[in-house]
Design a protein around this motif. Sequence first.
Motif, PDB file in Angstrom:
ATOM      1  N   LEU A  22      56.391   9.778  53.058  1.00  0.00           N
ATOM      2  CA  LEU A  22      55.177  10.462  53.499  1.00  0.00           C
ATOM      3  C   LEU A  22      54.227   9.481  54.178  1.00  0.00           C
ATOM      4  O   LEU A  22      53.568   9.826  55.186  1.00  0.00           O
ATOM      5  CB  LEU A  22      54.487  11.143  52.327  1.00  0.00           C
ATOM      6  N   ARG A  81      57.154   9.273  48.360  1.00  0.00           N
ATOM      7  CA  ARG A  81      55.808   8.887  48.775  1.00  0.00           C
ATOM      8  C   ARG A  81      55.841   7.882  49.927  1.00  0.00           C
ATOM      9  O   ARG A  81      55.024   7.952  50.844  1.00  0.00           O
ATOM     10  CB  ARG A  81      55.034   8.311  47.596  1.00  0.00           C
ATOM     11  N   ARG A 120      51.867  14.335  46.894  1.00  0.00           N
ATOM     12  CA  ARG A 120      51.114  14.157  48.133  1.00  0.00           C
ATOM     13  C   ARG A 120      49.661  13.733  47.862  1.00  0.00           C
ATOM     14  O   ARG A 120      48.893  13.548  48.811  1.00  0.00           O
ATOM     15  CB  ARG A 120      51.140  15.443  48.964  1.00  0.00           C
ATOM     16  N   GLN A 144      51.426  11.164  56.401  1.00  0.00           N
ATOM     17  CA  GLN A 144      51.002  12.347  55.671  1.00  0.00           C
ATOM     18  C   GLN A 144      50.438  12.013  54.298  1.00  0.00           C
ATOM     19  O   GLN A 144      50.204  12.896  53.488  1.00  0.00           O
ATOM     20  CB  GLN A 144      52.182  13.316  55.534  1.00  0.00           C
ATOM     21  N   LEU A 145      50.231  10.725  54.025  1.00  0.00           N
ATOM     22  CA  LEU A 145      49.705  10.326  52.722  1.00  0.00           C
ATOM     23  C   LEU A 145      48.637   9.271  52.912  1.00  0.00           C
ATOM     24  O   LEU A 145      48.829   8.335  53.690  1.00  0.00           O
ATOM     25  CB  LEU A 145      50.850   9.781  51.856  1.00  0.00           C
ATOM     26  N   GLY A 169      59.274  15.988  55.486  1.00  0.00           N
ATOM     27  CA  GLY A 169      59.013  15.843  54.062  1.00  0.00           C
ATOM     28  C   GLY A 169      58.791  17.146  53.319  1.00  0.00           C
ATOM     29  O   GLY A 169      58.366  17.137  52.160  1.00  0.00           O
TER      30      GLY A 169
END
Length: 260
Positions: A254, A251, A214, A259-260, A112
């Motif tokens: 992610l 998003r 993020r 990662q989110l 990402g």
Amino acid sequence: MPAAPPTPLARPSPQLLSALLTPPHASPLEALMDTQPDLIFYVKDAQGRYVVVNEALRRRSGRAMKSDLLGRTAAEVFTGEVGERTLLQDEQTLHLGQELHDVLEFYFTAQGTPVWCLTDKLPLLGSAGEVLGLVGLSRDLPPASQHAEFPRVASALAYIHAHFAEGTLRLRDVAAHVGLSVDTLERLFRRVTHLTPKQLLLRVRFDHAVRLLRRPELSVSEVAHACGYSDHSAFTRKFRRMAGISPQAYRRRLRELGQL
């Protein structure tokens, strides 16, 4: 004493070009380009199908083997708007004979992370001027801070980072802030960042957008406004054209990566 006639330019023979591009295994040119991890290289035929690719392109496509790309168009290799955008560029070069130079693009790695590149495409012409295919290069942009002249533009870059969300930001304002002429500042930008001021502003805005996306507490509308877009729909369209996916899809990726 009359001047000597100019020496005619040497032209590569078809046999030489064939030896360069199509020997039994990897061509010498392909093997050389395989040593460049930050340079994507390819040759396509008149139908826009890959006939030569390097290792960097194989990695970017996510395919296991180079042969998985050969005979396919960009739209068949890269799904969504990235493939469609690349195919449109190919058609400009193949059907209209147009050269493309320093087209600013970015793509996301498997993790990402955005990677910016400048793309060039040239038509390959036959002896009668017909377009036989194209050759293309995409060069990943190195960090500007590695350039020897970076200190000369550091304050200008800092000013852009501080004011990029303002719709009225102009190059002459940046130049006045650092005490340089517009022409001098533009030449420095090109040498240090490899970008025009307009391209640089676009990159700053989209790097900021990626960072804000993020942060799950921010809506896409809030991200758009923070990046200088009054209309989140316009921001979404621009993001999709540049990245090949929408901000919402980025998003989701992610989240899938944790990662989110």
